[in-house]
Structure formats: C-alpha cells, structure tokens
Design an enzyme around this catalytic site. Structure first.
Site, PDB file in Angstrom:
ATOM      1  N   LYS A   1       0.835  -1.214   0.000  1.00  0.00           N
ATOM      2  CA  LYS A   1       0.000   0.000   0.000  1.00  0.00           C
ATOM      3  C   LYS A   1       0.866   1.260   0.000  1.00  0.00           C
ATOM      4  O   LYS A   1       2.061   1.195   0.315  1.00  0.00           O
ATOM      5  CB  LYS A   1      -0.941  -0.016   1.204  1.00  0.00           C
TER       6      LYS A   1
ATOM      7  N   ARG B   1     -10.916  -0.852  15.278  1.00  0.00           N
ATOM      8  CA  ARG B   1     -10.996   0.053  14.137  1.00  0.00           C
ATOM      9  C   ARG B   1     -11.888  -0.584  13.074  1.00  0.00           C
ATOM     10  O   ARG B   1     -12.960  -0.094  12.798  1.00  0.00           O
ATOM     11  CB  ARG B   1      -9.589   0.345  13.591  1.00  0.00           C
TER      12      ARG B   1
ATOM     13  N   TYR C   1      13.572  30.909   4.569  1.00  0.00           N
ATOM     14  CA  TYR C   1      12.302  31.533   4.935  1.00  0.00           C
ATOM     15  C   TYR C   1      12.209  31.812   6.436  1.00  0.00           C
ATOM     16  O   TYR C   1      12.563  30.960   7.258  1.00  0.00           O
ATOM     17  CB  TYR C   1      11.131  30.642   4.520  1.00  0.00           C
TER      18      TYR C   1
ATOM     19  N   MET D   1      10.355  24.264  -0.374  1.00  0.00           N
ATOM     20  CA  MET D   1       9.674  23.293  -1.239  1.00  0.00           C
ATOM     21  C   MET D   1      10.656  22.465  -2.059  1.00  0.00           C
ATOM     22  O   MET D   1      10.490  21.267  -2.243  1.00  0.00           O
ATOM     23  CB  MET D   1       8.691  24.010  -2.166  1.00  0.00           C
TER      24      MET D   1
HETATM   25  C1  LIG Z   1      -0.349  -1.897   6.737  1.00  0.00           C
HETATM   26  C2  LIG Z   1      -0.827  -3.233   7.122  1.00  0.00           C
HETATM   27  C3  LIG Z   1       0.084  -4.295   7.281  1.00  0.00           C
HETATM   28  C4  LIG Z   1       1.591  -4.109   7.217  1.00  0.00           C
HETATM   29  O1  LIG Z   1       2.010  -3.451   8.401  1.00  0.00           O
HETATM   30  P1  LIG Z   1       3.559  -3.207   8.745  1.00  0.00           P
HETATM   31  O2  LIG Z   1       3.547  -2.731  10.136  1.00  0.00           O
HETATM   32  O3  LIG Z   1       4.028  -2.160   7.783  1.00  0.00           O
HETATM   33  O4  LIG Z   1       4.261  -4.494   8.544  1.00  0.00           O
HETATM   34  C5  LIG Z   1      -0.443  -5.552   7.522  1.00  0.00           C
HETATM   35  N1  LIG Z   1      -1.783  -5.750   7.658  1.00  0.00           N
HETATM   36  C6  LIG Z   1      -2.669  -4.746   7.534  1.00  0.00           C
HETATM   37  C7  LIG Z   1      -4.120  -5.025   7.701  1.00  0.00           C
HETATM   38  C8  LIG Z   1      -2.222  -3.454   7.287  1.00  0.00           C
HETATM   39  O5  LIG Z   1      -3.123  -2.465   7.195  1.00  0.00           O
END
Ligand SMILES: *Cc1c(COP(=O)(O)O)cnc(C)c1O
Length: 376
Positions: free
Chosen positions: A34, A130, A266, A314
């Site tokens: 992700k 969650r 800045y 930036m």
């Molecule tokens: C992001 C995520 C992971 C991976 O987590 P890490 O701490 O980066 O290894 C695994 N499972 C779910 C459901 C996640 O959202």
C-alpha cells in the site's frame, strides 16, 4: 536530469524477503504494497517480488488495478475491502480478494450476482477496535457470509494488532488469544475455514505465535524497524538484521560563504554563530522531506554527518558544511539510507518512519539498483 532521487536496493529487498521466510518458515508471505509500496514504487516492487512471495496486500482498489494493469497475476487482497457494488464488479473482473469487515459488505455480497465467486477474508476485531466484527457478533456474521453464493468457500480469517510496535505491551498476547478463541468457536460450529492471518511486521518479529498461515509484512520488507524508536536493540532495521532498501538523496546545487549572525531561508529561523559555508541541496517538502524537520537533523555528505539549518523549503534544503568544508557543487547529499537510518531521522523530527516513507510525493526519480553494496 533530476537530482532528487529515491534509490532502491533490490538485493536488500531480496535479503529482507529471505529474512522473513527464515523467521516464519511455515507461513506464506503476503507482501504489503500500500501507499506506493511505502514510497518504494508499487509496480516495480511487485514485479520484483512476484516470484518470491505468495500474494500482495494493498489498501485501495486503485492500487490493485494498477498492479493488474502492469501484468501482476498473483493474488491481491484489498485490506480495507470494497465500498460499493461497482467495486465488487471490478473485484470479479480483476480477480481481486477482499477483506469483509462490516455487515454492509455482507449485504452487498448476498445480492451480488457473479460468475466467478470472490475470495474473501473475514476480519474480526481482536482488540484494535478500528475495523472488523466484534467477538460477540462475529460468528453470526461469518455464518451469513458463508451463505453467500458470490463468495469462495472456505472463507479466510484475519485480524490486526494495534500495539505490536511496543514489544513489552501484553495487549498483543491478548489479541492472539482472542483470535484463537474465535477460531476454536468457528471449528466447534463446523464452519470450514481457509487461511488464517494475524501478523504484520511487529507481530511477525516479536510474537512467533501470531504467524499462522499467512504473514503480512509491510515496513520490515523495506528494511525498516516496525518497533518504536526507543525499543532497545530493535530501533532500526539493521539492528534487527534487515537491510534498508531506500536511500533518499540529492546533490549540492550551491556552496556559499555565509557570515556569522546571518540567517538563511524563509522566516530567518536560524542564525549562524560563526562564519561558515552553507550547502544548498535540491530536496524539499515538494519531494517529501518534511518542512518541519528541525534544524540540526543530520544529512550525509562525503560520509560526514552535517546538520540542516533554516527552514526546509519546497525544493531546497540548506546544510551547514562548516568553515573548512571542501564539499562542492555536485556532491551527493543523503537524507536517509543504510548509513543514516530513516528511523533516526524520523525520531529526531517527531515523525514515525512509516510517515517519512509514505510522505514521498513522487517528484523524486525512483532508481532501482540491482548491485548495490549495502555497506556504501
Ligand atoms: C499496513 C498493514 C500491514 C503491514 O504493516 P507493517 O507494520 O508495515 O508491517 C499488515 N496488515 C494490515 C491489515 C495493514 O493495514
């Protein structure tokens, strides 16, 4: 030619995959990609890993579609699930797996007419509160899900830890037990189940009992420690035996004489206490190096740690090279990498390493190296 670069070491990525295989020998690996593979490049990382792991996990449908459009054929799981009937059609069309965490999703699956049933992971809330079905109602929802013709049987089961970055926190053990109690309840009710998956990086490394059938490493794959920075001996990926995959770097585009008492950048937030030389690097918050990184945080130039000064802008960051510096325009500036852990920069700046990696904006060039010596 852009100078702001994210360099990715493929040998380090390979090392980390082998590391996780060694840690969880009986589990399959779902590599978590992700947020642009935590800044490492979604498609490129997937292509490199596709013959080395069993499956991939992403957060958003769009990420999964990018992978399919790039020719990735491995199973892909949507960790947040799907949100609409249109999403469901795409899941079927692109053969994507989904987490099911709420009754609304079950209702959609119930009425969804499909030629190719969808592979689902039933998510229980083992304590993070969650996403996922609460313990007291989970079984009844699982029974309903198992009754959907649109769903592949047996159903997989998953959950997620909330505090596995805190090695001494006993809550993780209670989540492991909660998960196991639920599994035995399912078994008692003769509901067949598929794979079980509980652990992300922190769980994998610190709670072997959480491995089950499928481990879900994210940050650890990239060679970064999942543990909070103050965890003794485990604060950086290298301390854990992982190899950092990313080097964020750029070049000096100016070296300037600077007089005692003068400010730079800045809002003039820093004044020099001495005559010195300042280096200007082509890297700023437009690349993902945060604007509020405080003065004093180090970069590496020619192997030397030197402090940034003034406000990150930036496109540029200023470094105090010191009065006797021989650094020159074109010299490499490393913002984090194997010799300057991203975990350390994150801790100094009040971020988590997760944030720094995922804040990269995409303006930097991603460069994949297959023969990097990680000691450099
Ligand atoms: C992001 C995520 C992971 C991976 O987590 P890490 O701490 O980066 O290894 C695994 N499972 C779910 C459901 C996640 O959202």
């Amino acid at each position: 030619m852009a100078v702001a670069t994210v360099e990715i070491s493929l040998p380090a990525l390979l090392h980390n995959i082998k590391y996780f295989k060694g840690v969880a020998v009986n589990s399959q690996i779902m590599a978590i990609l992700k947020a642009n593979a935590y800044g490492h490049g979604l498609v490129e990382v997937a292509k490199y890993l596709q013959d080395r792991v069993e499956s991939f996990g992403v957060a958003r449908l769009d990420e999964a579609l990018q992978l399919r459009n790039a020719g990735i054929v491995r199973p892909i799981l949507l960790l947040e699930g799907f949100f609409s009937n249109d999403d469901l059609s795409l899941l079927e069309r692109y053969s994507l797996q989904t987490v099911v965490h709420c009754p609304e999703q079950i209702a959609r699956l119930k009425s969804f007419k499909t030629r190719y049933p969808i592979t689902v992971w039933f998510k229980i809330d083992s304590g993070m509160h969650r996403l996922g079905f609460r313990g007291e109602e989970a079984l009844q929802h699982l029974i309903q899900l198992a009754d959907c013709a649109s769903v592949v049987k047996p159903i997989h089961i998953t959950s997620h830890f909330c505090s596995a970055d805190e090695i001494k926190n006993p809550y993780t053990q209670s989540q492991i037990e909660f998960f196991e109690i639920f599994l035995s309840e399912v078994e008692k009710n003769h509901i067949p189940i598929g794979c079980k998956s509980l652990a992300a990086s922190g769980g994998i490394l610190a709670w072997p009992h959480s491995h089950h059938d499928v481990i879900r490493p994210g940050i650890g794959l990239y060679g970064v420690s999942p543990f909070s920075y103050h965890t003794e001996g485990k604060a950086t990926g290298a301390q854990l035996g992982l190899e950092p995959v990313m080097t964020l770097k750029s070049e000096l585009i100016a070296v300037r004489n600077h007089l005692k008492g003068e400010a730079v950048g800045y809002n003039q937030i820093w004044n020099s206490a001495r005559d010195t030389k300042l280096g200007v690097a082509a890297m700023g918050y437009g690349d993902g190096y945060p604007r509020n990184i405080p003065a004093g945080v180090p970069v590496l130039i020619n192997g030397q740690r030197l402090p940034i000064v003034g406000r990150v802008s930036m496109d540029m960051t200023v470094i105090d090279l010191g009065p006797n510096s021989t650094a020159k325009v074109g010299d490499e500036v490393i913002f984090w990498g194997p010799m300057l852990p991203v975990e350390e920069i994150a801790a100094l700046a009040g971020f988590s390493a997760y944030e720094l990696l995922t804040s990269l904006t995409g303006r930097t060039i991603l460069l994949y190296k297959s023969d990097i010596n990680p000691a450099l």
